[in-house]
Write a protein that holds these residues in place. Structure first.
Motif, short mmCIF file in Angstrom:
data_model
loop_
_atom_site.label_atom_id
_atom_site.label_comp_id
_atom_site.label_asym_id
_atom_site.label_seq_id
_atom_site.Cartn_x
_atom_site.Cartn_y
_atom_site.Cartn_z
N ARG A 285 0.86 -1.18 0.00
CA ARG A 285 0.00 0.00 0.00
C ARG A 285 0.90 1.24 0.00
O ARG A 285 1.93 1.26 0.68
CB ARG A 285 -0.91 -0.01 1.23
CG ARG A 285 -1.99 1.07 1.23
CD ARG A 285 -2.82 0.98 2.51
NE ARG A 285 -3.44 -0.34 2.66
CZ ARG A 285 -4.63 -0.65 2.16
NH1 ARG A 285 -5.31 0.24 1.48
NH2 ARG A 285 -5.13 -1.87 2.35
N VAL A 286 0.52 2.25 -0.74
CA VAL A 286 1.27 3.52 -0.77
C VAL A 286 0.59 4.50 0.18
O VAL A 286 -0.61 4.75 0.07
CB VAL A 286 1.31 4.11 -2.20
CG1 VAL A 286 2.08 5.43 -2.20
CG2 VAL A 286 1.94 3.13 -3.17
N LEU A 287 1.35 5.02 1.11
CA LEU A 287 0.80 6.00 2.06
C LEU A 287 1.44 7.36 1.83
O LEU A 287 2.62 7.45 1.51
CB LEU A 287 1.07 5.53 3.50
CG LEU A 287 0.37 4.23 3.92
CD1 LEU A 287 0.75 3.87 5.35
CD2 LEU A 287 -1.13 4.33 3.78
N PRO A 288 0.66 8.47 1.97
CA PRO A 288 -0.68 8.51 2.59
C PRO A 288 -1.85 8.28 1.64
O PRO A 288 -3.00 8.32 2.07
CB PRO A 288 -0.73 9.92 3.16
CG PRO A 288 0.11 10.72 2.23
CD PRO A 288 1.22 9.81 1.79
N SER A 289 -1.61 8.08 0.33
CA SER A 289 -2.74 8.00 -0.61
C SER A 289 -3.60 6.76 -0.38
O SER A 289 -4.81 6.78 -0.63
CB SER A 289 -2.21 7.99 -2.04
OG SER A 289 -1.54 6.76 -2.33
N GLY A 290 -3.01 5.64 0.08
CA GLY A 290 -3.76 4.42 0.33
C GLY A 290 -3.91 3.53 -0.89
O GLY A 290 -4.53 2.46 -0.81
N LYS A 291 -3.33 3.90 -2.05
CA LYS A 291 -3.44 3.08 -3.26
C LYS A 291 -2.67 1.78 -3.07
O LYS A 291 -1.64 1.74 -2.39
CB LYS A 291 -2.92 3.84 -4.47
CG LYS A 291 -3.72 5.09 -4.79
CD LYS A 291 -3.19 5.79 -6.02
CE LYS A 291 -3.98 7.07 -6.32
NZ LYS A 291 -5.39 6.81 -6.59
N THR A 292 -3.15 0.70 -3.68
CA THR A 292 -2.55 -0.63 -3.49
C THR A 292 -2.03 -1.20 -4.81
O THR A 292 -2.50 -0.84 -5.89
CB THR A 292 -3.55 -1.61 -2.87
OG1 THR A 292 -4.68 -1.72 -3.75
CG2 THR A 292 -4.00 -1.14 -1.50
N SER A 293 -1.06 -2.11 -4.68
CA SER A 293 -0.52 -2.83 -5.83
C SER A 293 0.25 -4.02 -5.29
O SER A 293 0.16 -4.35 -4.09
CB SER A 293 0.38 -1.92 -6.67
OG SER A 293 0.85 -2.60 -7.82
N THR A 294 1.00 -4.68 -6.15
CA THR A 294 1.88 -5.78 -5.72
C THR A 294 3.28 -5.55 -6.25
O THR A 294 3.48 -4.85 -7.26
CB THR A 294 1.36 -7.15 -6.23
OG1 THR A 294 1.24 -7.10 -7.66
CG2 THR A 294 0.01 -7.49 -5.62
#
Length: 638
Positions: A285-294
């Motif tokens: 997860r990328v913070l602070p945006s909250g976007k997810t990936s692998t």
């Protein structure tokens, strides 16, 4: 006889040297690394001890040794052949005064381990440099002069060692030769220190009696102290267990330091893994945006990796094209960090100028830099008694607890859990000096419970209804410069043009919104902060806001500018010489200030920081107030 035309012996010699170098590097590259500091009071022998360690571990070249011997003779220290302190006291001022000022880092290695040691200053004035050295250390060697015992600076450094999360502590009672290697002296000091250590939460430490001057108990146990049955200092440093796997067992965290984009076919995110481990295929997860990936790939020196762990620098590529930039943090998707913009923190103030509550500083945490304000301290800590003292600010070397507010939400960890994501520094925006170090305790509850409420009618709609572009005309200058007069004329002219305006005047605001504030530096800063917030709300309503405030400090004017949309803040410097402003003195304020009846008056006993690059400068000695108003309106409405 050797064939003089043949290069074979030379090649053979080079090959042997290359083999030796390869063997040396192979032998040492897998050794563990220990970072440690030496700290304590002035003249406790920190530099001498490090010099002795370098000398005894054979880490001094012959030319360095020759120079050291020559310098020792020139300095002349009590008949000593070698002054080991000169190995690390590199500054001319340090050698002249016989004290350490800056942090000196030295590398050395033994058969069992590699070391990086930081010789930190003992003088109270340079405590800030001790904090710098301790911030990355695994172990602290706290020295005490056997003749003097536990001193205030010993307590301060011990408190900082505990505060900075250093778990391994060695109490080195130095100069035992000057007390005739007396066991009772050693035990008395250890007992005194233990009482203090327990009061600040230091649960365990290793006490060793030494003499850096004579070399007693440095590399081997000394015959001069047969009563000491413990380990000598260097063997203890070689054996202390620095658990490198502790951070690796935690959830994955990596602050992004650099977006690596060498070509259109590659986009990776580079950084030092602060905690945990990562593998291709892991969900992040990328913070602070909250976007997810692998994770798609782990790229490192030497090629792709199947695993990367805490302490390693790598480049990670993601399976999805999501927004991520420097300062953001990649974390395990199922175990994210907290994100907040208000924290309780311990602050160690490191600047000659005292902390100004409410002033905006740059806060650097991990790889991210944001604007932040420090509120008035909840208390200051007395390092001798651990008493919590009431205070309104923090002076040089003071340690206190205060709330910190950032201008945006940032991912963080409590400092006790992760130094990299819980420790920060504060930087003065005007001078770029590092003024403080801080350690986050926790996010404030209100930071978690209060959220921005989205509304359907936005600032664009409000401005469109008024057929104008919102703006803040910020008039700044000395008292008596003509700000209020010009601001009033500007508003009247804009009213005739059917513009929707509101005038915020310094005196008027202090009758209501800011009636609780005085004229101290901290109160002036809070005065401008509140006005800035009101002006921001008014621009959201589509208004043209006109302000007339002395607003003497550049950092606070810049703070208000940062609240506004780009291009909406117009700084107007009403430039009037002090003697001209004082000659007007329609309120009699300058006369009172000159008589000492009015404290903290700008231009007399409080400074005015003129704008460096205002959008408009008005010279009131050359033009009238009417002409000044016309210039401002022409700048606003070309």
């Amino acid at each position: 006889m050797q064939n003089m035309n043949s290069n074979e012996p030379i090649y053979q010699t080079e090959a042997l040297i290359a083999e030796d170098i390869h063997a040396y590097l192979e032998k040492h590259q897998h050794k563990t690394m220990l970072r440690f500091i030496t700290c304590g009071s002035v003249d406790d022998g920190k530099s001498t001890l490090i010099g002795r360690l370098l000398y005894d571990s054979k880490m001094i070249f012959e030319d360095q040794l020759a120079t050291l011997e020559a310098d020792s003779k020139r300095v002349g220290t009590q008949g000593q052949e070698i002054d080991f302190a000169l190995l690390v006291d590199g500054l001319a001022a340090e050698r002249e005064q016989g004290i350490t000022i800056d942090v000196a880092y030295r590398f050395f290695a033994t058969e069992k381990r590699k070391f990086i040691v930081a010789d930190t200053p003992g003088h109270e004035q340079y405590t800030r440099n001790m904090v710098t050295g301790a911030s990355t250390a695994d172990l602290a060697v706290i020295l005490i002069d056997a003749r003097k015992g536990v001193l205030t600076q010993t307590r301060r450094h011990s408190y900082l060692v505990k505060l900075l999360g250093i778990r391994h502590i060695v109490l080195a009672v130095n100069k035992m030769d000057l007390v005739d290697y007396d066991q009772a002296s050693f035990e008395r000091i250890v007992s005194d220190y233990r009482d203090f250590a327990q009061s600040i939460g230091i649960e365990a430490f290793t006490a060793i009696p030494i003499s850096g001057f004579k070399g007693d108990n440095i590399t081997a146990n000394s015959e001069n102290m047969p009563w000491y049955q413990g380990t000598a200092l260097l063997p203890h440093l070689e054996a202390v267990d620095v658990d490198a796997t502790a951070d690796q067992a935690k959830a994955f965290r990596m602050p992004v330091q650099w977006v690596n984009r060498p070509n259109l076919d590659f986009r990776g995110f580079s950084g030092l893994i602060a905690a945990g481990a990562v593998r291709p295929g892991d969900a992040i997860r990328v913070l602070p945006s909250g976007k997810t990936s692998t994770i798609a790939r782990i790229v490192a020196l030497g090629g792709d990796r199947d695993l990367a762990v805490a302490g390693e620098s790598v480049t990670l590529t993601l399976a999805d094209e999501i927004d991520c930039s420097r300062g953001q943090v990649l974390v395990a998707a199922q175990a994210p960090l907290e994100v907040a913009d208000q924290f309780e923190s311990t602050i160690v103030w490191m600047d000659e100028a005292e902390m100004v509550p409410g002033r905006a500083y740059w806060l650097k945490i991990g790889t991210q830099t944001v604007s932040a304000t420090v509120h008035a301290p909840k208390y200051e800590v007395n390092v001798n008694t651990q008493e919590h003292l009431a205070t309104k600010t923090l002076d040089l070397n003071a340690i206190g607890v205060a709330n910190v507010t950032t201008d945006r939400e940032i991912p963080f960890a409590a400092y006790a859990d992760n130094r990299d994501l819980g420790g920060f520094i504060l930087i003065d925006k005007m001078t770029n000096r590092t003024v403080a170090a801080g350690m986050i305790h926790f996010a404030l509850r209100r930071a978690q419970n209060i959220h921005w409420q989205a509304t359907d009618i936005g600032r664009e709609h409000h401005a469109g209804m008024k057929h104008q572009k919102p703006a803040v005309l910020w008039l700044t200058g000395l008292s008596g410069s003509g700000k209020s007069t010009i601001a009033n004329i500007v508003e009247k002219k804009l009213a005739r043009m059917n513009r929707h305006t509101f005038l915020l005047d310094g005196d008027n605001v202090r009758h209501g919104l800011n009636k609780d504030l005085g004229f101290t530096e901290a109160d002036r800063i809070e005065n401008i902060r509140r006005v800035g917030e009101v002006a921001k709300l008014m621009t959201d309503a589509g208004l043209i806001v006109i302000t007339a405030f002395i607003s003497p400090f550049r950092s606070e004017r810049d703070m208000v500018r940062s609240m506004m949309q780009p291009g909406e803040f117009v700084e107007v410097f009403v430039d009037t010489p002090l003697e001209t402003a004082e000659s007007r003195d329609v309120k009699g304020l300058y006369a009172k200030a000159r008589a000492g009846q009015l404290k903290n008056f700008t231009g007399i006993d409080s400074p005015y920081e003129a704008p460096d690059a205002p959008e408009l400068r008005i010279d009131t000695t050359a033009i009238s107030a009417e002409e000044a108003a016309d210039l401002i309106i022409a700048r606003l409405i070309p």
